[in-house]
Scaffold this active site. Structure first.
Site, mmCIF file in Angstrom:
data_model
loop_
_atom_site.group_PDB
_atom_site.id
_atom_site.type_symbol
_atom_site.label_atom_id
_atom_site.label_comp_id
_atom_site.label_asym_id
_atom_site.label_seq_id
_atom_site.Cartn_x
_atom_site.Cartn_y
_atom_site.Cartn_z
ATOM 1 N N LYS A 197 0.833 -1.211 0.000
ATOM 2 C CA LYS A 197 0.000 0.000 0.000
ATOM 3 C C LYS A 197 0.862 1.253 0.000
ATOM 4 C CE LYS A 197 -2.085 2.687 3.052
ATOM 5 N NZ LYS A 197 -2.084 3.971 2.343
ATOM 6 N N GLU A 271 10.100 0.738 10.438
ATOM 7 C CA GLU A 271 11.065 1.816 10.243
ATOM 8 C C GLU A 271 10.294 3.107 10.475
ATOM 9 O OE1 GLU A 271 12.751 4.687 9.156
ATOM 10 O OE2 GLU A 271 12.775 4.072 7.048
ATOM 11 N N CYS A 305 13.108 10.535 7.385
ATOM 12 C CA CYS A 305 13.116 9.977 8.745
ATOM 13 C C CYS A 305 14.498 10.105 9.384
ATOM 14 C CB CYS A 305 12.652 8.535 8.728
ATOM 15 S SG CYS A 305 13.428 7.561 7.447
ATOM 16 N N GLU A 402 9.502 14.965 16.125
ATOM 17 C CA GLU A 402 9.902 14.976 14.716
ATOM 18 C C GLU A 402 9.065 16.026 13.978
ATOM 19 O OE1 GLU A 402 8.856 11.433 12.382
ATOM 20 O OE2 GLU A 402 10.879 11.480 11.567
HETATM 21 P P1 NDP Z 1 1.567 7.593 8.688
HETATM 22 O O1 NDP Z 1 2.381 6.771 9.592
HETATM 23 O O2 NDP Z 1 0.123 7.789 8.995
HETATM 24 O O3 NDP Z 1 1.636 6.995 7.203
HETATM 25 C C1 NDP Z 1 2.472 5.973 6.759
HETATM 26 C C2 NDP Z 1 1.689 4.905 5.989
HETATM 27 O O4 NDP Z 1 0.824 4.190 6.874
HETATM 28 C C3 NDP Z 1 0.770 5.491 4.904
HETATM 29 O O5 NDP Z 1 0.708 4.592 3.819
HETATM 30 C C4 NDP Z 1 -0.548 5.560 5.642
HETATM 31 O O6 NDP Z 1 -1.649 5.658 4.795
HETATM 32 C C5 NDP Z 1 -0.528 4.260 6.417
HETATM 33 N N1 NDP Z 1 -1.426 4.204 7.567
HETATM 34 C C6 NDP Z 1 -2.008 5.233 8.255
HETATM 35 N N2 NDP Z 1 -2.744 4.750 9.273
HETATM 36 C C7 NDP Z 1 -2.645 3.400 9.243
HETATM 37 C C8 NDP Z 1 -3.169 2.334 10.037
HETATM 38 N N3 NDP Z 1 -3.940 2.569 11.095
HETATM 39 N N4 NDP Z 1 -2.843 1.059 9.723
HETATM 40 C C9 NDP Z 1 -2.033 0.798 8.675
HETATM 41 N N5 NDP Z 1 -1.515 1.760 7.883
HETATM 42 C C10 NDP Z 1 -1.801 3.044 8.156
HETATM 43 O O7 NDP Z 1 2.260 8.990 8.523
HETATM 44 P P2 NDP Z 1 1.564 10.373 8.142
HETATM 45 O O8 NDP Z 1 1.494 10.449 6.690
HETATM 46 O O9 NDP Z 1 0.278 10.587 8.880
HETATM 47 O O10 NDP Z 1 2.624 11.427 8.712
HETATM 48 C C11 NDP Z 1 2.557 11.819 10.092
HETATM 49 C C12 NDP Z 1 3.930 12.011 10.646
HETATM 50 O O11 NDP Z 1 4.638 10.791 10.610
HETATM 51 C C13 NDP Z 1 4.806 12.968 9.859
HETATM 52 O O12 NDP Z 1 4.600 14.271 10.246
HETATM 53 C C14 NDP Z 1 6.172 12.478 10.203
HETATM 54 O O13 NDP Z 1 6.591 13.056 11.412
HETATM 55 C C15 NDP Z 1 6.008 11.002 10.384
HETATM 56 N N6 NDP Z 1 6.407 10.215 9.206
HETATM 57 C C16 NDP Z 1 7.563 9.540 9.272
HETATM 58 C C17 NDP Z 1 7.993 8.822 8.192
HETATM 59 C C18 NDP Z 1 9.260 8.078 8.226
HETATM 60 O O14 NDP Z 1 9.786 7.739 7.186
HETATM 61 N N7 NDP Z 1 9.774 7.788 9.386
HETATM 62 C C19 NDP Z 1 7.250 8.788 6.940
HETATM 63 C C20 NDP Z 1 5.993 9.480 6.981
HETATM 64 C C21 NDP Z 1 5.626 10.171 8.080
HETATM 65 P P3 NDP Z 1 -2.155 7.124 4.358
HETATM 66 O O15 NDP Z 1 -1.034 7.790 3.665
HETATM 67 O O16 NDP Z 1 -3.227 6.861 3.428
HETATM 68 O O17 NDP Z 1 -2.576 7.816 5.613
#
Ligand code: NDP
Length: 496
Positions: A197, A271, A305, A402
């Site tokens: 996904k 991660e 990240c 973060e």
């Molecule tokens: P999320 O953790 O929500 O998103 C990461 C992935 O998980 C996306 O594909 C998301 O879908 C999916 N997801 C969301 N909720 C669920 C769930 N309950 N079960 C399974 N999968 C799920 O990150 P956000 O986009 O909301 O970003 C929020 C914060 O997270 C950022 O501000 C940043 O600080 C951090 N972040 C860190 C990352 C890293 O690489 N360490 C990457 C991205 C974010 P969808 O996109 O459709 O919500």
């Protein structure tokens, strides 16, 4: 757009040099009006009929309409992956699996420009980054793992190993294609089939990858791509026939997934986020260190990240260093991500922009001083200027949380012990950077820093052969290298 004037007169224009814009053409990219789910080798409609738009964050214009996968669609994808695992992938020799991975890598290279433009349109990152980092690295991950596919018994000698079966993979929006490559390549090399996904705001390059998957004749169902939001991700996580999970994203969602996986004893790699210390000692090569710090925090608008988001600079050089850093920031060009001169592109989404803004405001309320360069920002789209916060205390939210944006938080230290203490004083532990001319100090720090990846006199160097992952709230498990490969195999009884 971009920086034409600096406060101290050090802008390039003062030397009679002016950039002409160099906009990358979008003619290579053919974005469809709408996309189905990629299940069992075909693009199919959702059972619910629901869909959502994906935007260009630099203009807020709609790029396409993408299908939202319901739990029933996720179930279809898992069943397709299961059948494909039993029918083709499990039985195929490693050498043949490797051939498919090589083919995907070569197709990515051949279509690199198209993928890079699409990545930039859908995500907002500068074209020079998608072109020079995301695409070459994505292809490199497929090449690297193609090489392992027929050598697993040499990678893990005297162990009886087999693939997990169907793997559920959930990826974020900051490196959409690259994260897909990080996840898919080792899973496939080890003989697993996948339901992947992509993130809601950046699904398009994964869907273009689906075209490549068809073009290389990968057996149907080996890779299934389901688009959607958190609920779609949750349906993958909760599906009883998924045998392993891999997630990259926020610590908050990572913890939810961990709870679910623990209940079912599912193997999991997480991660998650980071708040990396970037430590500059007084004897460091300062010009190089400044470039390292700029790259560490402003690469991909700070949506990274492992971003070097906490600058720890030795007190004796702090004023000079910050002054030089601010002058360098004045020269960064913020604006149209398709311009090959652009250093900082658009913030990925409105929600992320609001989060960055909110955290910076919290920092100012807690007493931080803010530096922003004199650049102007485009009227439409989501933008945040490169920002430096000084006068930050360890207890401030901006020092602990973060921000995931182009915001650098500065603290100072006097001794290596104090640098170490401050560097490790974080709930995260993904990466760290050290700048000093003394090799012994690098080793002393590296041995004591609680971070999964440590760069010395450089930053943001990635290689598929090098394992990547974190400690503490940054997650567990490694991706890349033999460590990453091992996560996609299970022990069936041989010595370990
Ligand atoms: P999320 O953790 O929500 O998103 C990461 C992935 O998980 C996306 O594909 C998301 O879908 C999916 N997801 C969301 N909720 C669920 C769930 N309950 N079960 C399974 N999968 C799920 O990150 P956000 O986009 O909301 O970003 C929020 C914060 O997270 C950022 O501000 C940043 O600080 C951090 N972040 C860190 C990352 C890293 O690489 N360490 C990457 C991205 C974010 P969808 O996109 O459709 O919500």
């Amino acid at each position: 757009m971009g920086n034409s004037n600096s406060k101290d007169g050090s802008a390039l224009e003062d030397f009679g040099i002016e950039y002409a814009s160099a906009i990358e053409s979008t003619s290579l990219v053919n974005i469809k009006d709408n996309y189905g789910l990629f299940i069992d080798g075909d693009f199919v409609a959702s059972s619910s009929g629901k869909s959502f738009e994906t935007l260009d964050p630099s203009t807020e214009k709609s790029l396409s309409v993408v299908t939202e996968a319901s739990p029933e669609d996720v179930d279809r994808a898992v069943q397709a992956a299961r059948v494909s695992y039993e029918k083709y992938w499990k039985k195929m020799s490693g050498a043949d699996r490797g051939r498919y991975l090589f083919r995907i890598a070569r197709h990515l290279q051949e279509r690199a420009r198209e993928f890079a433009v699409l990545e930039t349109l859908d995500g907002g990152k500068p074209i020079k980054e998608s072109r020079d980092v995301d695409l070459p690295l994505a292809a490199a991950h497929f090449f690297y793992h193609a090489g392992w596919a027929d050598k697993l018994e040499y990678a893990f000698p005297q162990r009886e190993l087999e693939p997990h079966g169907v793997v559920g993979q959930i990826i974020p929006w900051n490196f959409p294609l690259l994260m897909a490559a990080w996840k898919l390549a080792p899973a496939l090399a080890c003989g697993n089939t996948v339901v992947l996904k992509p993130a809601e705001t950046t699904p398009l390059t994964a869907l273009l990858l689906a075209e490549v998957i068809r073009d290389v004749d990968l057996p149907p169902g080996v890779i299934n791509i389901v688009t959607g939001a958190g609920e779609t991700g949750s349906a993958i996580v909760e599906h009883p026939e998924v045998n392993k999970l891999a997630f990259t994203g926020s610590t908050e969602v990572g913890k939810l997934i961990q709870r679910s996986a623990v209940k079912r004893n599912l193997p999991l790699t997480l991660e998650l986020g980071g708040k990396a210390p970037h430590v500059i000692f007084e004897d460091a090569a300062l010009d190089q260190a400044i470039e390292g710090v700029i790259n560490g925090i402003f690469f991909n608008q700070g949506h990274v990240c492992c971003a070097g988001s906490r600058l720890l600079v030795q007190e004796s050089i702090a004023d000079n260093f910050i002054d030089r850093l601010q002058k360098r920031i004045e020269l960064l060009r913020v604006g149209n991500p398709l311009d090959k001169n652009t250093d900082i592109g658009a913030i990925n989404s409105k929600a992320q922009l609001e989060r960055i803004d909110q955290l910076v405001k919290a920092g100012i309320e807690e007493g931080a001083e803010v530096f922003k360069p004199s650049c102007s920002l485009p009227d439409n789209g989501y933008w945040y200027p490169p920002t430096v916060l000084t006068g930050v205390q360890q207890s401030h939210r901006v020092a602990r949380e973060e921000i995931f944006g182009p915001v650098l938080v500065v603290q100072t230290f006097r001794t290596p012990e104090e640098a170490l203490e401050k560097a490790n004083n974080t709930p995260y532990g993904l990466s760290a950077g050290i700048w000093t001319e003394k090799g012994s100090l690098i080793h002393w720090m590296a041995e004591r820093l609680r971070a999964g990846v440590i760069w010395a006199n450089t930053f943001n160097k990635f290689d598929p052969a090098s394992p990547f992952g974190g400690y503490k709230e940054s997650g567990f498990g490694r991706e890349g290298g033999m460590h990453g490969l091992g996560a996609y195999l299970k022990n069936t009884g041989g010595s370990s």
